[in-house]
Write a protein that holds these residues in place. Structure first.
Motif, PDB file in Angstrom:
ATOM      1  N   VAL A  33       9.818  -0.723   2.177  1.00  0.00           N
ATOM      2  CA  VAL A  33      11.356  -1.195   1.750  1.00  0.00           C
ATOM      3  C   VAL A  33      11.613  -1.873   3.179  1.00  0.00           C
ATOM      4  O   VAL A  33      11.349  -3.564   3.598  1.00  0.00           O
ATOM      5  N   LEU A  34      11.351  -0.894   4.328  1.00  0.00           N
ATOM      6  CA  LEU A  34      11.512  -1.514   5.796  1.00  0.00           C
ATOM      7  C   LEU A  34      10.162  -2.803   6.243  1.00  0.00           C
ATOM      8  O   LEU A  34      10.434  -3.179   6.943  1.00  0.00           O
ATOM      9  N   LEU A  35       9.289  -2.928   5.410  1.00  0.00           N
ATOM     10  CA  LEU A  35       8.088  -3.016   5.892  1.00  0.00           C
ATOM     11  C   LEU A  35       8.245  -4.542   5.060  1.00  0.00           C
ATOM     12  O   LEU A  35       7.473  -6.048   5.753  1.00  0.00           O
ATOM     13  N   GLY A  36       8.795  -4.617   3.923  1.00  0.00           N
ATOM     14  CA  GLY A  36       8.585  -5.488   3.289  1.00  0.00           C
ATOM     15  C   GLY A  36       9.903  -6.590   3.874  1.00  0.00           C
ATOM     16  O   GLY A  36       9.194  -8.152   4.057  1.00  0.00           O
ATOM     17  N   ALA A  37      10.378  -5.869   4.557  1.00  0.00           N
ATOM     18  CA  ALA A  37      12.092  -6.967   4.865  1.00  0.00           C
ATOM     19  C   ALA A  37      11.034  -7.141   5.971  1.00  0.00           C
ATOM     20  O   ALA A  37      11.808  -8.237   6.884  1.00  0.00           O
ATOM     21  N   LEU A  38      10.461  -6.998   6.677  1.00  0.00           N
ATOM     22  CA  LEU A  38       9.881  -7.119   8.482  1.00  0.00           C
ATOM     23  C   LEU A  38       9.238  -8.314   7.800  1.00  0.00           C
ATOM     24  O   LEU A  38       8.742  -9.403   8.211  1.00  0.00           O
ATOM     25  N   ALA A  39       8.472  -8.276   6.835  1.00  0.00           N
ATOM     26  CA  ALA A  39       7.440  -9.381   6.341  1.00  0.00           C
ATOM     27  C   ALA A  39       7.917 -10.651   6.018  1.00  0.00           C
ATOM     28  O   ALA A  39       7.716 -11.416   6.439  1.00  0.00           O
ATOM     29  N   ILE A  40       8.726 -10.153   4.796  1.00  0.00           N
ATOM     30  CA  ILE A  40       9.871 -11.833   4.942  1.00  0.00           C
ATOM     31  C   ILE A  40      10.573 -12.625   6.322  1.00  0.00           C
ATOM     32  O   ILE A  40      10.453 -13.575   6.462  1.00  0.00           O
ATOM     33  N   ARG A  41      10.832 -11.479   7.265  1.00  0.00           N
ATOM     34  CA  ARG A  41      11.368 -11.999   8.475  1.00  0.00           C
ATOM     35  C   ARG A  41      10.154 -12.491   9.470  1.00  0.00           C
ATOM     36  O   ARG A  41      10.604 -13.651   9.749  1.00  0.00           O
ATOM     37  N   VAL A  42       8.755 -12.260   8.886  1.00  0.00           N
ATOM     38  CA  VAL A  42       7.184 -12.689   9.945  1.00  0.00           C
ATOM     39  C   VAL A  42       7.511 -14.103   9.064  1.00  0.00           C
ATOM     40  O   VAL A  42       7.053 -15.109   9.465  1.00  0.00           O
ATOM     41  N   GLU A  43       7.376 -13.693   7.861  1.00  0.00           N
ATOM     42  CA  GLU A  43       6.584 -15.457   7.475  1.00  0.00           C
ATOM     43  C   GLU A  43       7.986 -16.411   7.302  1.00  0.00           C
ATOM     44  O   GLU A  43       8.105 -17.736   7.652  1.00  0.00           O
ATOM     45  N   GLN A  44       9.678 -15.919   7.602  1.00  0.00           N
ATOM     46  CA  GLN A  44      10.483 -17.501   7.991  1.00  0.00           C
ATOM     47  C   GLN A  44      10.030 -17.535   8.605  1.00  0.00           C
ATOM     48  O   GLN A  44      10.786 -18.734   9.285  1.00  0.00           O
ATOM     49  N   ARG A  45       9.442 -16.921  10.167  1.00  0.00           N
ATOM     50  CA  ARG A  45       9.335 -17.927  12.064  1.00  0.00           C
ATOM     51  C   ARG A  45       8.020 -17.706  12.232  1.00  0.00           C
ATOM     52  O   ARG A  45       7.836 -19.222  12.223  1.00  0.00           O
TER      53      ARG A  45
ATOM     54  N   SER B 129       0.914  -1.194  -0.070  1.00  0.00           N
ATOM     55  CA  SER B 129      -0.154   0.010  -0.226  1.00  0.00           C
ATOM     56  C   SER B 129       0.815   1.647  -0.231  1.00  0.00           C
ATOM     57  O   SER B 129       0.758   2.138  -1.466  1.00  0.00           O
ATOM     58  N   LEU B 130       2.029   1.104   0.763  1.00  0.00           N
ATOM     59  CA  LEU B 130       2.559   2.165   1.121  1.00  0.00           C
ATOM     60  C   LEU B 130       3.131   2.726  -0.448  1.00  0.00           C
ATOM     61  O   LEU B 130       3.897   3.998  -1.081  1.00  0.00           O
ATOM     62  N   LEU B 131       3.493   1.688  -1.430  1.00  0.00           N
ATOM     63  CA  LEU B 131       4.512   1.741  -1.735  1.00  0.00           C
ATOM     64  C   LEU B 131       3.322   2.239  -2.966  1.00  0.00           C
ATOM     65  O   LEU B 131       3.967   3.045  -4.449  1.00  0.00           O
ATOM     66  N   LEU B 132       2.612   1.653  -3.820  1.00  0.00           N
ATOM     67  CA  LEU B 132       1.839   2.697  -4.476  1.00  0.00           C
ATOM     68  C   LEU B 132       1.254   3.620  -4.161  1.00  0.00           C
ATOM     69  O   LEU B 132       0.814   4.911  -5.283  1.00  0.00           O
ATOM     70  N   ILE B 133       1.084   4.310  -3.135  1.00  0.00           N
ATOM     71  CA  ILE B 133       0.764   5.411  -2.976  1.00  0.00           C
ATOM     72  C   ILE B 133       1.388   6.466  -2.727  1.00  0.00           C
ATOM     73  O   ILE B 133       1.523   7.410  -3.849  1.00  0.00           O
ATOM     74  N   TRP B 134       3.459   5.808  -3.024  1.00  0.00           N
ATOM     75  CA  TRP B 134       4.137   6.647  -3.245  1.00  0.00           C
ATOM     76  C   TRP B 134       3.864   7.302  -5.276  1.00  0.00           C
ATOM     77  O   TRP B 134       4.520   7.845  -5.020  1.00  0.00           O
ATOM     78  N   VAL B 135       4.185   5.733  -6.033  1.00  0.00           N
ATOM     79  CA  VAL B 135       4.285   5.992  -6.878  1.00  0.00           C
ATOM     80  C   VAL B 135       2.746   6.405  -7.371  1.00  0.00           C
ATOM     81  O   VAL B 135       2.936   7.789  -8.778  1.00  0.00           O
ATOM     82  N   THR B 136       1.515   6.421  -6.851  1.00  0.00           N
ATOM     83  CA  THR B 136       0.306   7.403  -7.511  1.00  0.00           C
ATOM     84  C   THR B 136       0.603   9.525  -6.984  1.00  0.00           C
ATOM     85  O   THR B 136       0.160  10.086  -8.175  1.00  0.00           O
TER      86      THR B 136
ATOM     87  N   ALA C  73      11.499   9.651   0.275  1.00  0.00           N
ATOM     88  CA  ALA C  73      12.608   8.782   0.548  1.00  0.00           C
ATOM     89  C   ALA C  73      11.896   8.292   1.760  1.00  0.00           C
ATOM     90  O   ALA C  73      11.704   7.145   2.144  1.00  0.00           O
ATOM     91  N   VAL C  74      10.619   8.396   2.780  1.00  0.00           N
ATOM     92  CA  VAL C  74      10.567   8.321   3.714  1.00  0.00           C
ATOM     93  C   VAL C  74       9.054   7.166   3.125  1.00  0.00           C
ATOM     94  O   VAL C  74       9.449   5.794   3.391  1.00  0.00           O
ATOM     95  N   MET C  75       7.755   7.514   2.216  1.00  0.00           N
ATOM     96  CA  MET C  75       7.661   6.300   1.299  1.00  0.00           C
ATOM     97  C   MET C  75       8.106   5.122   0.897  1.00  0.00           C
ATOM     98  O   MET C  75       8.163   3.868   1.339  1.00  0.00           O
ATOM     99  N   VAL C  76       9.401   5.236   0.321  1.00  0.00           N
ATOM    100  CA  VAL C  76      10.150   4.565  -0.065  1.00  0.00           C
ATOM    101  C   VAL C  76      11.104   2.845   1.270  1.00  0.00           C
ATOM    102  O   VAL C  76      10.926   1.651   0.731  1.00  0.00           O
ATOM    103  N   VAL C  77      11.898   3.975   1.720  1.00  0.00           N
ATOM    104  CA  VAL C  77      12.233   3.230   3.099  1.00  0.00           C
ATOM    105  C   VAL C  77      11.761   2.462   4.017  1.00  0.00           C
ATOM    106  O   VAL C  77      12.069   1.838   4.366  1.00  0.00           O
ATOM    107  N   GLY C  78      10.459   3.371   3.715  1.00  0.00           N
ATOM    108  CA  GLY C  78       9.061   2.977   4.961  1.00  0.00           C
ATOM    109  C   GLY C  78       8.863   1.453   3.939  1.00  0.00           C
ATOM    110  O   GLY C  78       8.524   0.309   5.019  1.00  0.00           O
TER     111      GLY C  78
END
Length: 540
Positions: free
Chosen positions: A251-263, A223-230, A244-249
C-alpha cells in the motif's frame, strides 16, 4: 455541405490497404511468435514442473513471473514508442523475447525457469504495447476494427497451434519439453527479416524523460502484493505479521508511486488519462478481463491432464472450442465494427458471455461431460474475442496521436496486471482447495494426506494406485471449478464498466481530435446528420 467522401482508409502515413497489410505482416508474425512461445508451454507445464520437482506455487510463478514482467515493462515500451523508432523497438522486443526463450530451454530448476520467464515477459511487454501503437499509427480508428480482427485471428491461430505443438513436443521422446522454448526461434528470425523489409514509419522524436522511479515503484508494489497472495496460507497464516508487513508495504509503495506519477514530467502512467471517462472505465474492464482470461484459463491444461488424465497433445485439442470462439468473434466482430463504426454493443455482449461462461465453468468436476465443458469454453472464447482488442480500440479513439503509446500501453498494462493478480490469487486458491479436497478424500480411504503426499509437487496421476488416483483427479477437478467460479464476479465487473462507457463513433482519421470534435461526431452520428465531421490528420 461536404459529404463524407474522404477515403475511409486514409492514414497518418498515407498508406494504402495493400501497404498496410504488407507492413502488418511482420508485426503480426512477431505477435505470433510471442503468443506461440507463451502458449506452447501451457500444456507442457504440468510435465515441466514435475520434471523440475516443483509444486503448485512454482507452477503459478512460472506464469505469474512472465505476466509481472510484461505488466511492469508495457508502459515503458509505450512511452518509448512516443519518443523513438517504433520499428527498432519492436525488433528489440522480439530479440529479448527470443533470448529469454532460449535461456528458458536451458533451465535446470524451477528458479532458473522463472528467471528466464521474466526476460520473456520483458520482450512480451514490448510486443504487446508496440503492436497496438503501430496499428494505431497507420490505421484510422474507423478502419482499425477490421485490422484488429486480423490481429485477433493471429492470436487465435497462435493460441490454437501453441498448445497442440507443445503437446506433440512433450509427447515425443526424442524432443522433450525443452524444445517448447526453442520452437519459436525460426519464426522470430523470419519476423525480424520481414519487419526490416516491410515496416516503414516516420520517426518523430521529442525531448522527454523515462519515468524510471514510477516504473520501479509500481513494479515493487505489485510484486510484493503477488508474493503475499502466493505464500499466504502456505508459508505463513493469512492473519500474521508477515501478512501485515507485506500488505502495508504494498500500500505504501503504491501510494508513493501515485505521488511520483503526479509530479513526474513524463509519467509512466499519466494520471490525466484517468480524467477521461472512457479510459477510466476501460481500465476497470481490462483488469477484470485480465483476471478472468489469464487467471482462470491458464489452469485448463492442468485440469485436463491431472483431473482427466489426458496427454498434453489431447489437452491442446480439448481447448479448441475456446480458441474457436475467440477466432470467430475477433474476426467477425472486427469487420462489423469497421462497417458500422459502433463498438459498445459488442463489448457489452462479450462481457456478458464471459460472466456466463465463467459461472458455468464453476460447475466443473473431474467427471463433467466434455460436451458441456466445450460449450462453456466456447462462451468464454466468444467473450474474449469481443472484448480484448475492442477495449483498446475504444481508448485509442479518444486520444490524439501524441498519446497513443501511453494510452494503449496503459490499457495493456492494467490487463496484464489483472492477469498477474488473477494467476497468483487463483493459483493460491487452487492450491488451498486441492489440499483440503485431498485431505478429505484420502481420509475416506483411511489414509493421512501426509503419508500419501508428493512433497508438494504436482502428481503424475498415471503412476498412482487406482483409489488414490481417483481422489487426486476429483480434488483437482473440484478445485478447477472453484477458481472459475471465483473468476465469474470479475466478468460481472467488466460488464458493469462497459455498460457505463459512453459510445463515441470511431473516427475516420488518425489525427488528433479535441473533445469538442469527438462530441460533435457523436452528436452527428446519433442524429443522422448529413455533414461529415472533419478531423485534422497528423503525422507520427
Amino acid at each position: 455541405m461536404t459529404q463524407a467522401t474522404a477515403p475511409t482508409r486514409a492514414t497518418a502515413v498515407g498508406m494504402t490497404h495493400r501497404q498496410i497489410l504488407e507492413a502488418l505482416s511482420g508485426l503480426l508474425l512477431g505477435m505470433f511468435v510471442a503468443i506461440l512461445s507463451s502458449t506452447v508451454v501451457s500444456n507442457a507445464l504440468p510435465r515441466i514442473i514435475t520434471d523440475l520437482h516443483g509444486g503448485q506455487s512454482a507452477y503459478t510463478w512460472v506464469v505469474t513471473s512472465t505476466l509481472l514482467a510484461t505488466t511492469a515493462t508495457t508502459p515503458i515500451w509505450g512511452k518509448l514508442a512516443d519518443l523513438a523508432s517504433k520499428k527498432l523497438l519492436v525488433q528489440l522486443a522480439l530479440g529479448i523475447f527470443v533470448l529469454g526463450s532460449v535461456l528458458a530451454g536451458q533451465s535446470q530448476s524451477t528458479g532458473e525457469l522463472i528467471a528466464c520467464r521474466v526476460l520473456q515477459g520483458v520482450g512480451a511487454g514490448g510486443l504487446t504495447a508496440l503492436a497496438q501503437v503501430i496499428m494505431a499509427t497507420m490505421i484510422a480508428p474507423r478502419e482499425r476494427g477490421r485490422y484488429s480482427g486480423y490481429l485477433g485471428a493471429v492470436m487465435a491461430v497462435g493460441t490454437i497451434g501453441g498448445p497442440l505443438i507443445g503437446g506433440v513436443i512433450v509427447d515425443t521422446d526424442w524432443l522433450g519439453w525443452r524444445w517448447c522454448f526453442y520452437v519459436g526461434v525460426p519464426f522470430a528470425i523470419l519476423a525480424l527479416i520481414v519487419l526490416q523489409k516491410t515496416l516503414h514509419l516516420p520517426v518523430v522524436r521529442r525531448p522527454a524523460k523515462i519515468d524510471w522511479w514510477g516504473a520501479t515503484l509500481i513494479t515493487a508494489a505489485v510484486s510484493l502484493l503477488l508474493i503475499w497472495v502466493t505464500l499466504a496460507g502456505d508459508q505463513y497464516e493469512w492473519i500474521s505479521w508477515q501478512t501485515a508487513v507485506m500488505v502495508v508495504g504494498a500500500v505504501l509503495l503504491g501510494a508513493l508511486a501515485i505521488r511520483v506519477e503526479q509530479r513526474a514530467d513524463e509519467p509512466m502512467i499519466p494520471p490525466r488519462l484517468f480524467r477521461n471517462r472512457t479510459i477510466a472505465l476501460a481500465v476497470v474492464a481490462s483488469i477484470a478481463v485480465g483476471v478472468g482470461m489469464f487467471g482462470a484459463s491458464v489452469f485448463l491444461g492442468q485440469y485436463f491432464q491431472i483431473s482427466r488424465g489426458e496427454s498434453p497433445t489431447m489437452s491442446g485439442l480439448m481447448t479448441l472450442p475456446m480458441i474457436g470462439g475467440l477466432l470467430v468473434a475477433s474476426t467477425v466482430v472486427g469487420r462489423i465494427i469497421t462497417s458500422t463504426g459502433r463498438w459498445k454493443r459488442y463489448l457489452v455482449a462479450g462481457s456478458a458471455l464471459l460472466t456466463v461462461g465463467f459461472a458455468l465453468m464453476g460447475t466443473l468436476r473431474a467427471d463433467t461431460p466434455y460436451w458441456r465443458v466445450a460449450i462453456f469454453m466456447a462462451l468464454i472464447g466468444l467473450g474474449l474475442g469481443m472484448t480484448m482488442q475492442n477495449l483498446v480500440l475504444a481508448v485509442q479513439n479518444t486520444v490524439g496521436t501524441h498519446e497513443l503509446g501511453a494510452a494503449s500501453s496503459t490499457v495493456a498494462f492494467f490487463r496484464s496486471l489483472g492477469g498477474a493478480i488473477g494467476v497468483s490469487a487463483l493459483g493460491a486458491v487452487l492450491g488451498h482447495k486441492v489440499k483440503d479436497y485431498l485431505a478429505e478424500g484420502l481420509a475416506g480411504l483411511g489414509i493421512r494426506a501426509s503419508d500419501a503426499g508428493n512433497g508438494g509437487t504436482l502428481p503424475d496421476v498415471h503412476t498412482l494406485p487406482a483409489p488414490i488416483r481417483t481422489v487426486v483427479e476429483s480434488a483437482y477437478g473440484h478445485g478447477a471449478g472453484d477458481i472459475f467460479l471465483a473468476a465469474a464476479p470479475f466478468g460481472l465487473i467488466a460488464l458493469i464498466a462497459v455498460v457505463l462507457i459512453k459510445e463515441v463513433p470511431l473516427r475516420r482519421h488518425t489525427g488528433d481530435a479535441t473533445s469538442a470534435e469527438v462530441e460533435r461526431e457523436s452528436t452527428v452520428a446519433a442524429g443522422g446528420g448529413a455533414a461529415a465531421v472533419r478531423t485534422t490528420g497528423g503525422q507520427d
